[in-house]
Enzyme design. Structure first.
Site, PDB file in Angstrom:
ATOM      1  N   ASP A  67      28.327  54.738  25.822  1.00 32.13           N
ATOM      2  CA  ASP A  67      29.538  55.930  25.643  1.00 32.13           C
ATOM      3  C   ASP A  67      30.227  55.247  24.781  1.00 32.13           C
ATOM      4  O   ASP A  67      30.456  54.041  24.472  1.00 32.13           O
ATOM      5  CB  ASP A  67      30.041  56.093  26.763  1.00 32.13           C
ATOM      6  CG  ASP A  67      30.082  55.170  27.912  1.00 32.13           C
ATOM      7  OD1 ASP A  67      30.400  54.008  27.526  1.00 32.13           O
ATOM      8  OD2 ASP A  67      29.869  55.568  29.145  1.00 32.13           O
ATOM      9  N   ASP A 103      34.054  58.718  40.741  1.00 37.85           N
ATOM     10  CA  ASP A 103      33.740  60.105  41.186  1.00 37.85           C
ATOM     11  C   ASP A 103      32.299  60.188  40.746  1.00 37.85           C
ATOM     12  O   ASP A 103      31.641  61.334  40.734  1.00 37.85           O
ATOM     13  CB  ASP A 103      34.630  61.082  40.111  1.00 37.85           C
ATOM     14  CG  ASP A 103      34.147  60.588  38.573  1.00 37.85           C
ATOM     15  OD1 ASP A 103      33.339  59.745  38.409  1.00 37.85           O
ATOM     16  OD2 ASP A 103      34.738  61.376  37.763  1.00 37.85           O
ATOM     17  N   HIS A 105      30.265  59.209  38.221  1.00 36.10           N
ATOM     18  CA  HIS A 105      29.664  59.268  36.916  1.00 36.10           C
ATOM     19  C   HIS A 105      29.018  58.132  36.432  1.00 36.10           C
ATOM     20  O   HIS A 105      29.136  57.142  37.118  1.00 36.10           O
ATOM     21  CB  HIS A 105      30.712  59.616  35.946  1.00 36.10           C
ATOM     22  CG  HIS A 105      31.898  58.382  35.692  1.00 36.10           C
ATOM     23  ND1 HIS A 105      33.282  58.666  35.464  1.00 36.10           N
ATOM     24  CD2 HIS A 105      31.584  57.012  35.395  1.00 36.10           C
ATOM     25  CE1 HIS A 105      33.765  57.425  35.497  1.00 36.10           C
ATOM     26  NE2 HIS A 105      32.839  56.693  35.014  1.00 36.10           N
ATOM     27  N   GLU A 110      30.387  63.066  33.743  1.00 29.17           N
ATOM     28  CA  GLU A 110      31.463  63.571  34.880  1.00 29.17           C
ATOM     29  C   GLU A 110      30.711  64.521  35.827  1.00 29.17           C
ATOM     30  O   GLU A 110      29.762  65.054  35.503  1.00 29.17           O
ATOM     31  CB  GLU A 110      32.704  64.032  34.158  1.00 29.17           C
ATOM     32  CG  GLU A 110      33.425  63.036  33.222  1.00 29.17           C
ATOM     33  CD  GLU A 110      33.835  61.924  34.339  1.00 29.17           C
ATOM     34  OE1 GLU A 110      33.736  61.546  35.351  1.00 29.17           O
ATOM     35  OE2 GLU A 110      35.174  61.370  33.689  1.00 29.17           O
TER      36      GLU A 110
HETATM   37  C1  F6R Z   1      31.236  52.510  30.551  1.00 32.08           C
HETATM   38  C2  F6R Z   1      30.628  53.373  31.625  1.00 32.08           C
HETATM   39  C3  F6R Z   1      31.246  53.877  32.505  1.00 32.08           C
HETATM   40  C4  F6R Z   1      31.520  52.792  33.844  1.00 32.08           C
HETATM   41  C5  F6R Z   1      32.313  53.154  34.806  1.00 32.08           C
HETATM   42  C6  F6R Z   1      32.742  52.153  35.816  1.00 32.08           C
HETATM   43  O1  F6R Z   1      30.207  52.457  29.458  1.00 32.08           O
HETATM   44  O2  F6R Z   1      29.360  53.700  31.352  1.00 32.08           O
HETATM   45  O3  F6R Z   1      30.484  54.791  33.532  1.00 32.08           O
HETATM   46  O4  F6R Z   1      30.344  51.981  34.169  1.00 32.08           O
HETATM   47  O5  F6R Z   1      33.436  54.195  34.584  1.00 32.08           O
HETATM   48  O6  F6R Z   1      33.730  51.585  35.253  1.00 32.08           O
HETATM   49  P1  F6R Z   1      34.037  49.984  35.835  1.00 32.08           P
HETATM   50  O7  F6R Z   1      33.095  49.155  35.825  1.00 32.08           O
HETATM   51  O8  F6R Z   1      35.236  49.495  34.907  1.00 32.08           O
HETATM   52  O9  F6R Z   1      34.697  50.339  37.044  1.00 32.08           O
END
Ligand code: F6R
Length: 199
Positions: A67, A103, A105, A110
């Site tokens: 992403d 959450d 995701h 989301e």
């Molecule tokens: C980032 C991504 C997100 C993160 C998620 C957790 O490329 O795909 O889904 O994996 O927001 O982020 P962290 O690891 O920083 O807690």
């Protein structure tokens, strides 16, 4: 779904790096899917150490990001379509590294995301923008409101998915992922439908 509970984040990093190293020994030109955020850093640090020691080479591997924030690409819709084509032209993703949001995701799918979604534009939730403000000097208002993200359907096409999570803040999301009912309200539960997932 294979669930491995590690004693330390470093151990989880070694296991994630082992999965990638074993794949690259079999197929040096393998296609990796990589997440950003803090969770996978323990895997990337370990991969970096192995490359520095000469026991691993990433020279022939290719990688696709999960992403990106909006504001960094011009033709958004065209970029999404081109991205799906590029993944297909590369032969698909062999191993996809994932983190998970508080959450639930995965990538930036989301809660409420279609379980069949493809790469597209999404609006980030307030919770995700708060969680990620640490990457933007602690200022929530500086976190972009929109992103481009691989869809859940795109992610489910990877041949092997490795999701890494650590810390109490992820406990509810991991509980839902592993034990909850499959639901778009906890997008990571879609991984229960994939035949080859390691958490
Ligand atoms: C980032 C991504 C997100 C993160 C998620 C957790 O490329 O795909 O889904 O994996 O927001 O982020 P962290 O690891 O920083 O807690």
């Amino acid at each position: 779904m294979e669930v491995i509970i590690s004693a330390t984040p470093e151990e989880a990093g070694r296991l994630g790096a082992d999965a990638i190293s074993e794949l690259l020994q079999r197929r040096p030109e393998a296609v990796l899917g990589v997440a950003t955020g803090s969770s996978p850093l323990i895997i990337y640090d370990e991969l970096g150490r192995r490359v520095a020691q000469g026991s691993l080479s990433l020279a022939e591997a290719r990688a696709f990001m999960l992403d990106e924030y909006v504001g960094l690409a011009a033709d958004l819709v065209g970029a999404c379509e081109a991205y799906e084509r590029a993944i297909a032209d590369a032969g698909g993703i062999d191993i996809q590294i994932l983190g998970i949001g508080t959450d639930g995701h995965i990538a930036f799918n989301e809660p409420g995301s279609s379980l069949a979604s493809r790469t597209r534009i999404k609006t980030l939730t307030r919770q995700t923008r708060i969680d990620n403000a640490r990457f933007f000097g602690g200022d929530v208002e500086s976190v972009p409101r929109h992103c481009l993200t691989q869809g859940i359907g795109t992610i489910l096409e990877a041949r092997h998915i490795v999701l890494v999570a650590s810390g109490r803040r992820k406990a509810e999301a991991v509980h839902q992922l592993v034990e909850g009912p499959v639901s778009a309200m906890w997008p990571a539960t879609a991984l229960q439908l994939h035949p080859n997932v390691t958490v």
